[in-house]
Every structure is written in C-alpha cells, then in structure tokens.
Design a protein around this motif. Structure first.
Motif, mmCIF file in Angstrom:
data_model
loop_
_atom_site.group_PDB
_atom_site.id
_atom_site.type_symbol
_atom_site.label_atom_id
_atom_site.label_comp_id
_atom_site.label_asym_id
_atom_site.label_seq_id
_atom_site.Cartn_x
_atom_site.Cartn_y
_atom_site.Cartn_z
ATOM 1 N N ALA A 1 0.836 -1.213 0.000
ATOM 2 C CA ALA A 1 0.000 0.000 0.000
ATOM 3 C C ALA A 1 0.864 1.255 0.000
ATOM 4 O O ALA A 1 0.425 2.344 0.362
ATOM 5 N N SER A 2 2.112 1.095 -0.424
ATOM 6 C CA SER A 2 3.046 2.229 -0.369
ATOM 7 C C SER A 2 2.746 3.286 -1.436
ATOM 8 O O SER A 2 3.149 4.435 -1.300
ATOM 9 N N SER B 1 8.708 3.676 7.582
ATOM 10 C CA SER B 1 8.427 2.750 6.484
ATOM 11 C C SER B 1 7.170 1.959 6.832
ATOM 12 O O SER B 1 6.528 2.208 7.846
ATOM 13 N N ILE B 2 6.845 0.994 5.961
ATOM 14 C CA ILE B 2 5.630 0.193 6.176
ATOM 15 C C ILE B 2 5.897 -1.255 5.784
ATOM 16 O O ILE B 2 6.634 -1.518 4.826
ATOM 17 N N LEU B 3 5.335 -2.179 6.556
ATOM 18 C CA LEU B 3 5.497 -3.618 6.303
ATOM 19 C C LEU B 3 4.135 -4.272 6.163
ATOM 20 O O LEU B 3 3.157 -3.820 6.763
ATOM 21 N N ARG B 4 4.096 -5.367 5.409
ATOM 22 C CA ARG B 4 2.840 -6.095 5.208
ATOM 23 C C ARG B 4 3.050 -7.570 5.519
ATOM 24 O O ARG B 4 4.148 -8.101 5.330
ATOM 25 N N ASN B 5 1.984 -8.209 5.961
ATOM 26 C CA ASN B 5 2.069 -9.649 6.222
ATOM 27 C C ASN B 5 2.623 -10.351 4.969
ATOM 28 O O ASN B 5 2.046 -10.241 3.883
ATOM 29 N N PRO B 6 3.756 -11.076 5.097
ATOM 30 C CA PRO B 6 4.402 -11.686 3.926
ATOM 31 C C PRO B 6 3.514 -12.685 3.183
ATOM 32 O O PRO B 6 3.768 -12.977 2.011
ATOM 33 N N ILE B 7 2.467 -13.193 3.843
ATOM 34 C CA ILE B 7 1.599 -14.173 3.172
ATOM 35 C C ILE B 7 0.815 -13.480 2.058
ATOM 36 O O ILE B 7 0.882 -13.886 0.890
ATOM 37 N N SER B 8 0.111 -12.414 2.393
ATOM 38 C CA SER B 8 -0.631 -11.701 1.340
ATOM 39 C C SER B 8 0.324 -10.950 0.419
ATOM 40 O O SER B 8 0.055 -10.768 -0.769
ATOM 41 N N LEU C 1 5.175 1.285 10.104
ATOM 42 C CA LEU C 1 3.723 1.091 10.048
ATOM 43 C C LEU C 1 3.391 -0.295 9.509
ATOM 44 O O LEU C 1 4.262 -0.980 8.981
ATOM 45 N N ILE C 2 2.120 -0.673 9.617
ATOM 46 C CA ILE C 2 1.692 -2.005 9.185
ATOM 47 C C ILE C 2 0.537 -1.874 8.191
ATOM 48 O O ILE C 2 -0.522 -1.332 8.525
ATOM 49 N N THR C 3 0.735 -2.388 6.991
ATOM 50 C CA THR C 3 -0.267 -2.302 5.925
ATOM 51 C C THR C 3 -1.601 -2.902 6.347
ATOM 52 O O THR C 3 -2.660 -2.371 6.023
ATOM 53 N N ASP C 4 -1.537 -4.034 7.048
ATOM 54 C CA ASP C 4 -2.748 -4.765 7.416
ATOM 55 C C ASP C 4 -3.641 -3.949 8.350
ATOM 56 O O ASP C 4 -4.801 -4.295 8.564
ATOM 57 N N TYR C 5 -3.084 -2.906 8.944
ATOM 58 C CA TYR C 5 -3.856 -1.982 9.791
ATOM 59 C C TYR C 5 -3.602 -0.580 9.266
ATOM 60 O O TYR C 5 -3.039 0.270 9.952
ATOM 61 N N PHE C 6 -4.010 -0.362 8.008
ATOM 62 C CA PHE C 6 -3.612 0.868 7.320
ATOM 63 C C PHE C 6 -4.222 2.114 7.972
ATOM 64 O O PHE C 6 -3.525 3.112 8.180
ATOM 65 N N ASP C 7 -5.499 2.065 8.303
ATOM 66 C CA ASP C 7 -6.125 3.253 8.901
ATOM 67 C C ASP C 7 -5.519 3.554 10.277
ATOM 68 O O ASP C 7 -5.262 4.718 10.609
ATOM 69 N N GLU C 8 -5.282 2.506 11.048
ATOM 70 C CA GLU C 8 -4.629 2.691 12.350
ATOM 71 C C GLU C 8 -3.230 3.283 12.153
ATOM 72 O O GLU C 8 -2.795 4.148 12.926
#
Length: 345
Positions: A17-18, A93-100, A180-187
């Motif tokens: 979501a970067s 920066s931002i990270l996302r769950n590697p599975i998705s 930040l965490i993509t899976d909780y983008f609004d947060e």
C-alpha cells in the motif's frame, strides 16, 4: 501544541500500500511547498534495485542536503540518504504480512520475474520454490523472496540465522523512527498523524494501485505455511514490527482513542469520495474515462483507478485530482514543477 514535521523520509516498500502513502507524501509536500527528492533524468525510481546513491536524486549536486521529502522506491542505504536529507529528518516505512504480500507480488510481477513466469500459479510456485528460483538471477528475482528485507538494504537470500536477524532488526530500529503495518492501514495513518503532528486531511487517502478482486489467487493452507518458511526473514521482520506497532499505539494514543480517530478518518474519507468520485469506488482499467488518470498496469493484475465527477469547481477539482493521481503521473507533474528546465518525464 506540536509543530508539523516537514523533513520526512519514507522508505517505500513493494506491494505494501506504499503507492497510497506516496500520494499522501506528495500532497503534503505540495501543501507546504516542500522540496521532494525525485529520481534523476530518465529514472522513475531512485536507482532501484541498485543500492541507493545520492546521485540518483535530481539536482543533488546543486541542492545538496536541502530536500524535505523523500518517498520514491529505493534500496535503503543510510549513509547516502543522509547526504540528501536534513539531520533532523524523520524516517519511517511500512510492512505487510508476507503471506498476502507474496501472492500480491506474484500476480503483479508475473511477467517480469523468472521464478514467477515459469510456474503456473502461486501455489505451484510455493510447492517447490527452488525449482523456479535461481539465486544467481537474484536481481531479477528479488520480488520472489524476502522483498521487504531487500528493500531495507539487506541480502534477501541470507541464511535464517537468529543472531543475524536480531542484528538487522536492531539496525532497522536505529535507522527508522516508525514502522507502520499495511494490514492496519487506517490505524497506521492515525499513528503517523500523531507522530508527525499532521492534520487529519494530511493522512486522508483513496486507495491507489490496488487490483481487482478477480485477479487475487487463493493460497492453500499449505502455501500459507510455506511462505513463512520461504520468506522467513520477512516473516521475522513483520512479527517484530507488528508487535512494536501495537506497543507504540498503546503508549501514545490508547486503543479507545485510536478507534475514535479511525472512525473519524473513515467518515472524512467517505465525505471526500462523495464529493470527488463518480462511482463512489475504484473501477477497473477499462472503465477509467480519463486516460491521464490510468494507473500503470503490470503482470496479470488489473490495477484499479477512479473517475471524477464532471461539475466540480476548480479548487475541488484540483484537490480530487491529486487524491486519485497515480504515482508515475504525480511524480512527472512534481518533476516538471521542481525542474522546469529539464525534459519532462
């Protein structure tokens, strides 16, 4: 009262979501009339996948350490980034769950990455990745394994060694003020707003560079487990910073206030969608009326975009256009504003 931070470096990771965040950064830069470190000459990234060098930034020789915002794709290299950005720069920066993330990479880079190209689908690839993934091709195959680890400047084929992973995690914590965490983008947007002392409208967004649901491949339960092993460096990275993300929220905002602010953000977002958008949602590439707002299309993904309402007044139109402008078009526009004597990208 705090003052908005205006010297900010965002490490733009892939498929996290970067692009949506990049749009937030570009709009912020315009609002405050800030200088953005844009890719030099013909480049569309800051030298990616090469390790970043200051010379990849347009005008670096003349402007030196006077850029406010850096947010285009690059492979992180702290000493070179520091030549470009001010000493008091805020790094995030931002990270996302590697599975998705891996499934998303697979579809998006299907035509570009040898390991993906020669496998039938994502589950076949994950059943025996080493059949398709050849380490000597690593520059072409970076999207196929531990891509976030690579973006942060590390070897994505490194051995999964506890001591090594701990060292890297410590280094990232020293180099970055916030992850930040993509899976909780609004947060994440609320946490960013608080941390940088920005306004709600600075972090309002329309989702950019997302793809249509019909191009999502369903991972089997076995594949989901295999990703944790195949991308174990990314998995450790994600687990570590997911924990610190929630810890940070509890220490600074609190879960109750977070929920209030997230609701606030979503209400404001809905308001803007009603003002700006013809269809109230993103549409497939074939349904985008204004081709100037068509996002870059890649692989087997159908990258969605937006149609704006027709009768907007000039000021509203400008606001809405910027919110839906795909990243390459926005970068080209800012490049023309900042470097009027250079050839347009």
């Amino acid at each position: 009262p705090c003052r908005a931070r205006t010297n900010v470096m965002f490490l733009k990771t892939h498929k996290t979501a970067s692009s949506t965040l990049l749009n937030i950064m570009f709009r912020f830069a315009e609002r405050y009339n800030l200088t953005v470190a844009l890719p030099a000459n013909e480049l569309v990234h800051l030298g990616y996948p090469e390790t970043f060098l200051a010379q990849f930034v347009e005008g670096f020789q003349a402007i030196g350490q006077n850029y406010n915002i850096m947010c285009n794709h690059l492979r992180f290299n702290p000493s070179e980034v520091q030549k470009v950005m001010a000493a008091d720069t805020f790094y995030f920066s931002i990270l996302r769950n590697p599975i998705s993330l891996l499934e998303s990479s697979y579809v998006y880079y299907k035509d570009d990455v040898p390991a993906f190209r020669i496998s039938k689908d994502v589950n076949e690839y994950l059943a025996s990745p080493m059949k398709y993934y050849h380490p000597p091709d690593y520059k072409k195959n970076i999207y196929a394994r531990n891509i976030m680890w690579f973006d942060f400047g590390y070897d994505n084929n490194a051995e999964d060694n506890k001591k090594y992973i701990q060292t890297v995690l410590k280094e990232i914590e020293q180099n970055f003020h916030l992850i930040l965490i993509t899976d909780y983008f609004d947060e994440s947007m609320i946490l960013l707003k608080h941390t940088l002392c920005w306004d709600l409208d600075d972090v309002i967004y329309f989702k950019l560079n997302s793809r249509s649901q019909d191009t999502v491949q369903t991972l089997t339960p076995e594949s989901r487990e295999r990703i944790k092993a195949w991308c174990s460096l990314d998995w450790e990275l994600y687990l570590h910073f997911n924990r610190s993300f929630w810890r940070r929220i509890e220490e600074t905002i609190g879960l109750e206030e977070l929920e209030n602010e997230v609701n606030h953000l979503r209400t404001r977002q809905k308001e803007l969608m009603e003002i700006c958008l013809l269809d109230q949602e993103a549409v497939g590439k074939d349904h985008i009326n204004n081709k100037a707002l068509l996002p870059y299309q890649s692989g087997a993904a159908n990258i969605l975009g937006y149609n704006l309402k027709q009768d907007l007044d000039n000021r509203t139109l400008r606001t809405c256009q910027k919110m839906v402008m795909p990243e390459l078009q926005y970068m080209s526009y800012l490049y023309a504003v900042q470097h009027p004597h250079k050839k347009r990208k």
